[in-house]
Each structure stands twice: as structure tokens, then as C-alpha cells.
Design a protein around this motif. Structure first.
Motif, PDB file in Angstrom:
ATOM      1  N   LEU A   1      -6.428  -5.536   7.370  1.00 60.00           N
ATOM      2  CA  LEU A   1      -7.102  -5.495   8.671  1.00 60.00           C
ATOM      3  C   LEU A   1      -7.594  -6.881   9.062  1.00 60.00           C
TER       4      LEU A   1
ATOM      5  N   GLY B   1       1.484   4.221  -2.994  1.00 53.41           N
ATOM      6  CA  GLY B   1       1.343   5.651  -2.725  1.00 53.41           C
ATOM      7  C   GLY B   1       2.581   6.420  -3.120  1.00 53.41           C
TER       8      GLY B   1
ATOM      9  N   PRO C   1      -5.694   4.473   4.391  1.00 57.57           N
ATOM     10  CA  PRO C   1      -4.688   3.896   3.487  1.00 57.57           C
ATOM     11  C   PRO C   1      -4.478   4.689   2.212  1.00 57.57           C
ATOM     12  N   LEU C   2      -5.274   5.726   1.948  1.00 51.98           N
ATOM     13  CA  LEU C   2      -5.122   6.442   0.681  1.00 51.98           C
ATOM     14  C   LEU C   2      -3.808   7.212   0.657  1.00 51.98           C
ATOM     15  N   PRO C   3      -3.111   7.166  -0.486  1.00 46.81           N
ATOM     16  CA  PRO C   3      -1.950   8.043  -0.623  1.00 46.81           C
ATOM     17  C   PRO C   3      -2.444   9.481  -0.548  1.00 46.81           C
ATOM     18  N   TYR C   4      -1.690  10.333   0.146  1.00 51.18           N
ATOM     19  CA  TYR C   4      -2.171  11.693   0.342  1.00 51.18           C
ATOM     20  C   TYR C   4      -2.402  12.410  -0.981  1.00 51.18           C
ATOM     21  N   VAL C   5      -1.530  12.121  -1.947  1.00 51.07           N
ATOM     22  CA  VAL C   5      -1.614  12.834  -3.219  1.00 51.07           C
ATOM     23  C   VAL C   5      -2.963  12.572  -3.893  1.00 51.07           C
ATOM     24  N   ILE C   6      -3.481  11.341  -3.709  1.00 50.64           N
ATOM     25  CA  ILE C   6      -4.767  10.982  -4.300  1.00 50.64           C
ATOM     26  C   ILE C   6      -5.900  11.725  -3.604  1.00 50.64           C
TER      27      ILE C   6
ATOM     28  N   LEU D   1      -6.924   3.570  -8.168  1.00 52.98           N
ATOM     29  CA  LEU D   1      -5.950   3.629  -7.068  1.00 52.98           C
ATOM     30  C   LEU D   1      -6.652   3.548  -5.718  1.00 52.98           C
ATOM     31  N   ILE D   2      -7.765   4.286  -5.590  1.00 51.92           N
ATOM     32  CA  ILE D   2      -8.488   4.263  -4.316  1.00 51.92           C
ATOM     33  C   ILE D   2      -8.989   2.851  -4.038  1.00 51.92           C
TER      34      ILE D   2
ATOM     35  N   TYR E   1      -6.099  -2.566   2.120  1.00 50.47           N
ATOM     36  CA  TYR E   1      -6.065  -2.240   3.542  1.00 50.47           C
ATOM     37  C   TYR E   1      -7.083  -3.060   4.319  1.00 50.47           C
ATOM     38  N   PHE E   2      -8.261  -3.267   3.736  1.00 50.90           N
ATOM     39  CA  PHE E   2      -9.261  -4.063   4.473  1.00 50.90           C
ATOM     40  C   PHE E   2      -8.832  -5.525   4.560  1.00 50.90           C
TER      41      PHE E   2
ATOM     42  N   CYS F   1      -6.006   0.558  -3.040  1.00 50.17           N
ATOM     43  CA  CYS F   1      -5.456   0.796  -1.696  1.00 50.17           C
ATOM     44  C   CYS F   1      -6.443   0.393  -0.617  1.00 50.17           C
ATOM     45  N   VAL F   2      -7.707   0.788  -0.772  1.00 52.36           N
ATOM     46  CA  VAL F   2      -8.672   0.501   0.287  1.00 52.36           C
ATOM     47  C   VAL F   2      -8.929  -1.000   0.390  1.00 52.36           C
TER      48      VAL F   2
ATOM     49  N   SER G   1     -11.152   4.249   8.267  1.00 55.29           N
ATOM     50  CA  SER G   1     -10.386   3.103   7.754  1.00 55.29           C
ATOM     51  C   SER G   1     -10.275   3.168   6.239  1.00 55.29           C
ATOM     52  N   ALA G   2     -11.274   3.768   5.591  1.00 55.54           N
ATOM     53  CA  ALA G   2     -11.204   3.882   4.136  1.00 55.54           C
ATOM     54  C   ALA G   2     -10.294   5.038   3.729  1.00 55.54           C
TER      55      ALA G   2
ATOM     56  N   ILE H   1       0.846  -1.202   0.000  1.00 58.94           N
ATOM     57  CA  ILE H   1       0.000   0.000   0.000  1.00 58.94           C
ATOM     58  C   ILE H   1       0.879   1.249   0.000  1.00 58.94           C
TER      59      ILE H   1
END
Lengths: 274, 351
Positions: free
Chosen positions: A262, A204, B169-174, A250-251, A258-259, A254-255, B165-166, A200
Motif C-alpha cells: 500500500l 496464499g 490480503p489474508l489467504p482465505y484458507v487462513i 502467515l497472517i 500488504y501494508f 501477508c499483512v 486492509s488487514a 502475497i
């Protein structure tokens, strides 16, 4: 009892879709998606072009598919390198004593607090000309291993003093066998989690560096698509789909990762199997 | 403290220990800064990029035919301005002297401005943005996290948990990109990028208003991301705190909920979160870098990208010196006041 759809199931389904879209569908592209002027320019999403087309005349549906594949591959490569470094240094730091222990701790702790992004920006802009995908993955991996390594070290530290370590040592187990048969089962969950974690993070970082214009590769990644879109003023010109679809992918990536992470955390660290 | 000693001598010992500790911590800080600066210097000097020829390339790019001799002259003047014609160890000493006297020489990207003038013009934008966002997100994230973990069964706290939680994890740039798209295409109210020009920093309402009209979206994006981060970590800490006996005891004693949440849980959550704050100081600069690039926000991060694009090594070294010293000093201050906040902290004093 009714089977309940949980966040982790949604995450796994989305992740499966992403894998299928990137690694399988990308092979069926009717034309080279990176080539310019293969399709009409600036077409909004339609049935023919589900994600629209770019100002360079590329079909975003196929371009994103290829880029997603490259982004994931690069992240997996980074993650593999990072996990190997983390594992090696973590086990060594947990196992040695005295001065060596202090030195290892110092190195790991320093890498934990060093801000990776500004340094990578610096390095990449100074050696921009000679960057290859492998080199990019390597450089990103250099800054990725510190936290996982700390976790591995703390687990090994506690395992080292347990009775079975002494029994194994006195029964003639070598260090390698000891690690392989007695420590790895404890560390395994941690390794898997670290792998996802670094992935992840690496996605980024790679995206950020690409948007900064510091990664110039022939192979597209999602970050590079966004970079080109911003370079061609896609947002002010209202060609929103050029930015929207890579961002959305991308969202989702990544999400969903991440889940899944978890869920692994619940399973391996908290010991809950549900 | 051994009881047979008088109060006065105890105080003396404590004072000496504290001074020794601060001195030692100061030396470590200086060493860290020195190592950072040296690495930085080496990185710019072994880089294959040549600032002089890049500058000359830009100038000749504007047209105007120059003869070979003129180019050679120009190159020599540029190198001299930069101090790049001297041997490497003299360049290093000059650089260190520059850091000590806070004088980094002329900038090539903004010739003939001096580096420290450019930096002092832009640094307040960064400082204002970073401090506001950090304070707001840290306080709000911790407060929400404690509340959500105390009322863990409420629907609102579950919603917050899923949302952060959603976001986490996002890259800040996004995240910045998404907010930028929302507020410039869907609801076009952000007009910060371009056009406004630089306002001279001063303690006037004009400057404050200019900063706010430009900074609210970058600030919002940083706050959203950091609230998610502080919320999640506080939530996890709060969950384990809630199972402690003293919370149960406080409930049995009939203390008010506000008292339990703030006085009992809040205080105990604060300590590890201050540690986390110290550890995250370095990462703040990453945040600044991305925000300022994405929103063309005229701070240090934006300047740094400009300096990198134009191989302006003086400006680059100046900005990095400011950042390294700033982060190191902030860490030093936080470390020094840490024992005042947490009386359990001991820094290995000897009696």
C-alpha cells in the motif's frame, strides 16, 4: 511535530523481524527441526519450547523458522517468474498493433478470469508424484502474471503515443534501448508492486494447496505444518499451538507485505512521498 | 438512431441488433464451455493416475486374496464401466454426449450411484451457501464502502478501513482456519463438522435448519473476507466520486445526505462493482472449494476433492461440467442484463 508511528512503520518492523527469524535464526537450529522425536511430544509453549512441540516430536520454534524461510523463498521464486512473464507479455501486448494486439489482449484477459485455484488443485492432484519446489513455483506462476501484465500493457499503450517515443525512434533508438531507458522508469514502480502482489497471492495459493495435501515435499512450509497438524487432529485434541503459530506467522507475513505494498502504491501511483 | 426512420423500423433494428448480440454472445459462451471441457478431458486422460488400479487397490486393501486372473477380470469390468476400454476419440465423444444429455455415467468412489444423482443431492448446499454469502457481502460491502468514503474523516470509517486492509490480503484458507479455531476452541459453539449426516434436500424446515446449523460458520468466513474486498474497492471508488462536481452541486442544492449517499454515490459505484462481480464469478468456485474442504461442508467442492483423492474421473468431469456451465451461464445472464442497468453500455451495434 512529534514523529508519528504509522501503519507502514509497524509493517516494516514486523517484516524485518520475519526476515531475521526465518533467514538468520533458522541457521542456528541446535538439531534438524524436521526430524521426528528429537524433543518430547505435545509440549505446550514454554520457556524451553517457545512455540511448543508437535505430536511428531518436533520443536515448533525451529520448524516454523525453517518453514517460513521455505515459504518466502518459494513465493519469491514464483513472483520472479510471474513478474518476468508479466513484463514481457505486457510490453509486447502494449507495443504491437492489429491482429497481434487483439490476440495478446485475448490471452491476457482469459488468464485474468480463469479461476487459478481449482485448476491448480486439478493439476497438482493429477501429477502429485512428480512435483518439485521449482515445478510448484512454475505452475503457480503460470496463473499469476495476468493482472500485472494488464497494468504494464496499459502503461505501455499510453507511453507509445507520447512524443518522446517518436523522438527516440527517429533518433535511432532500438526497441530494447527504448524500453530500457524510456519505458522502464515508468514501469519500475509497477513491477515492484506486482512483485509484492504476486508474492502475497503465491503464499496464499501455496498454503492452500499444502493444506489440501497436494504438496508433499521433504522441506517443510508453513502450509505443510498446518496440514500435518490437521492430519493429527490438533484442533479437536486441543493442541492449538501446532496450528496457531504457523497461522500467526502467515497472517503477519501477508499483512505486513500488504501494508508495504500500500505504501508503494501511494508512492508510485498516487505520487505522494509521505 | 437516425431521425428519418420511423419508430417502428427503429424498434425493428434495435430488436434485430439485440438478438444478433445475444446469439453471438451465446455462441461465445458455448465455445468457452467447450474449450474448458476439452481441456479438462485431456487433463484427466494424460494424467499418470489410473482409476481402475486405484479402485482395485482399495478393494484388495480391505483383505481377501484374489488371484491374478480375477484381478484382471475386475480390471476389465471397471474399465468397461468407465468406458475407458474404448479408443480415446470415442471416449471424448461419449463424454460430450454425456454433457449434452447430462448423464455422466456411474461414479466409482460411490459405486453404484450415478454421478448426476450424487451431484443433484449435493449441489443445493453449494448454491444456497454461495448465493447467500455473495448477496450479503456484496450489498453490505458496497453500502459500508459508500458510507465510509462519504464520511471519510469519521473514526468509524477509519477503523473499518484498517480492519479490512488487514483482512483483505489474508489467504482465505487462513481466515477460515482462524474462525474455525475461535468457534471450536475458544467459544465452542460450532458443531457442524461430522456427526450430523446428510439431510435429503427438500423444501422443508428441517432441511433449511440443517443447512443453517452447518453453514453459518463457512458463510461467516466467506462474508468476512468478501465484505473486506467489496468494502475496499467501493471505498476507493467512492473517494474519487466524492470529488466530482455533481456531488458538490447536490450538496449545495441542499439534498439530504441519504439521498446523496444512496442516489448519487451509491448508484455510480454500483456499475463498476457489477463488472467486478462478473469478473469474480469464476473465483467464487475457488471460495466454495476451500470452504467446503475446510469445514467438511457437503457441497460440490467437497465432492470434487473426494473425486480427486479417489481418481473418480466421471464424478470429477461431472462436477467440473456443472461448474463451467454454471459460471458461463451466470456470466451470460449478467452480461445480457448489463445494458438495462447501465444505459451507456454499447455492444458495438451497427445501424
Amino acid at each position: 511535530m512529534k514523529p508519528k508511528l504509522k501503519a507502514k512503520h509497524v509493517a516494516i518492523i514486523i517484516f524485518a523481524f520475519i526476515i531475521v527469524y526465518s533467514f538468520i535464526i533458522s541457521n542456528f537450529a541446535p538439531y534438524d527441526p524436521t526430524r521426528w522425536n528429537t524433543v518430547p511430544r505435545d509440549q505446550p509453549p514454554s520457556l524451553k519450547y517457545p512455540f511448543g512441540t508437535t505430536s511428531l516430536g518436533q520443536d515448533l520454534f525451529w520448524l516454523c523458522s525453517l518453514a517460513l524461510k521455505n515459504s518466502i523463498s518459494m513465493a519469491v521464486l514464483t513472483s520472479t517468474i510471474g513478474v518476468v512473464i508479466a513484463l514481457l507479455l505486457g510490453i509486447i501486448a502494449g507495443y504491437v498493433r492489429g491482429r497481434a494486439f487483439a490476440a495478446m489482449t485475448f490471452i491476457i484477459d482469459s488468464f485474468c478470469v480463469i479461476p487459478a485455484l481449482p485448476i491448480l488443485v486439478l493439476i497438482f492432484s493429477l501429477i502429485r508424484e512428480s512435483l518439485s519446489p521449482l515445478l510448484i513455483a512454475l505452475w503457480i506462476a503460470v496463473f499469476s502474471w495476468a493482472w500485472p501484465s494488464r497494468y504494464v500493457r496499459s502503461v505501455v499503450l499510453s507511453l507509445r503515443e507520447r512524443g518522446f517515443t517518436y523522438v527516440a525512434r527517429f533518433s535511432g533508438y532500438g526497441l530494447i534501448d527504448l524500453i530500457r531507458y524510456h519505458y522502464l522508469p515508468y514501469i519500475f514502480g509497477l513491477i515492484v508492486m506486482s512483485f509484492f502482489n504476486i508474492m502475497i497471492w503465491a503464499i496464499g495459493i501455496e498454503t492452500t494447496l499444502a493444506i489440501f495435501g497436494l504438496i508433499s515435499l521433504a522441506e517443510p512450509t508453513l502450509g505443510l505444518i498446518i496440514f500435518w497438524a490437521m492430519n493429527y487432529q490438533a484442533i479437536p485434541r486441543n493442541i492449538w499451538w501446532w496450528v496457531f503459530f504457523p497461522t500467526l506467522l502467515l497472517i503477519l507475513l501477508c499483512v505486513s507485505l500488504y501494508f508495504i505494498l500500500l505504501d508503494l502504491y501511494r508512492k508510485y501511483v498516487l505520487g505522494l512521498s509521505q | 438512431m437516425p431521425s428519418h426512420l420511423g419508430i417502428r423500423s427503429s424498434v425493428k433494428i434495435v430488436a434485430r441488433n439485440v438478438l444478433t448480440w445475444i446469439l453471438r454472445r451465446l455462441i461465445v459462451t458455448i465455445l468457452v464451455v467447450l474449450i474448458g471441457l476439452t481441456l479438462l478431458f485431456v487433463a484427466t486422460r494424460i494424467s499418470p493416475r489410473d482409476p481402475a488400479s486405484e479402485l482395485i487397490g482399495r478393494i484388495t486393501g480391505y483383505g481377501g486374496g484374489l488371484s491374478g486372473e480375477e484381478l484382471e477380470n475386475m480390471r476389465r469390468v471397471v474399465l468397461q464401466l468407465y468406458g475407458l476400454d474404448k479408443p480415446i476419440h470415442e471416449q471424448y465423444l461419449d463424454f460430450l454426449k454425456g454433457v449434452l444429455t447430462w448423464n455422466f455415467g456411474p461414479s466409482l468412489a460411490f459405486f453404484p450411484s450415478q454421478v448426476q444423482d450424487i451431484i443433484s443431492r449435493n449441489i443445493w448446499w453449494t448454491i444456497l451457501l454461495m448465493i447467500t454469502t455473495l448477496v450479503i457481502s456484496w450489498a453490505a460491502g458496497i453500502l459500508l464502502g459508500v458510507l465510509a468514503s462519504y464520511f471519510e474523516r469519521s473514526r468509524l470509517s477509519k477503523a473499518f478501513l484498517v480492519l479490512s486492509s488487514a483482512l483483505y490480503p489474508l489467504p482465505y484458507v487462513i481466515l477460515a482456519l482462524v474462525l474455525f479455531m475461535i468457534f471450536s476452541i475458544l467459544i465452542p459453539i460450532y458443531k457442524g463438522v461430522g456427526g450430523t449426516g446428510f439431510v435429503q434436500p427438500s423444501l422443508s424446515w428441517d432441511f433449511v435448519l440443517a443447512v443453517i446449523s452447518r453453514a453459518w460458520l463457512p458463510a461467516l468466513s466467506l462474508i468476512v473476507l468478501w465484505i473486506a474486498m467489496w468494502f475496499l474497492t467501493t471505498y476507493l471508488l467512492g473517494l474519487s466520486l466524492k470529488r466530482e462536481d455533481y456531488i458538490f452541486y447536490a450538496e449545495v442544492r441542499g439534498l439530504s445526505r441519504g439521498n446523496i449517499v444512496l442516489g448519487y454515490m451509491g448508484k455510480n459505484v454500483l456499475l463498476p462493482q457489477i463488472t467486478a462481480l462478473i469478473l469474480n464469478l469464476g473465483n467464487m468456485f475457488s471460495g466454495a472449494l476451500v470452504t467446503e474442504y475446510m469445514f467438511s461442508y457437503p457441497g460440490l467442492g467437497y465432492l470434487m476433492m473426494l473425486a480427486l483423492q479417489r481418481a473418480d474421473f466421471n464424478l470429477l468431469l461431472g462436477i467440473c461440467s456443472y461448474s463451467i456451465v454454471g459460471v458461463a451461464v451466470a456470466g451470460l445472464i449478467l452480461d445480457t442484463i448489463y445494458p438495462l442497468i447501465d444505459p451507456r453500455i454499447r455492444y458495438g451495434f451497427k445501424e
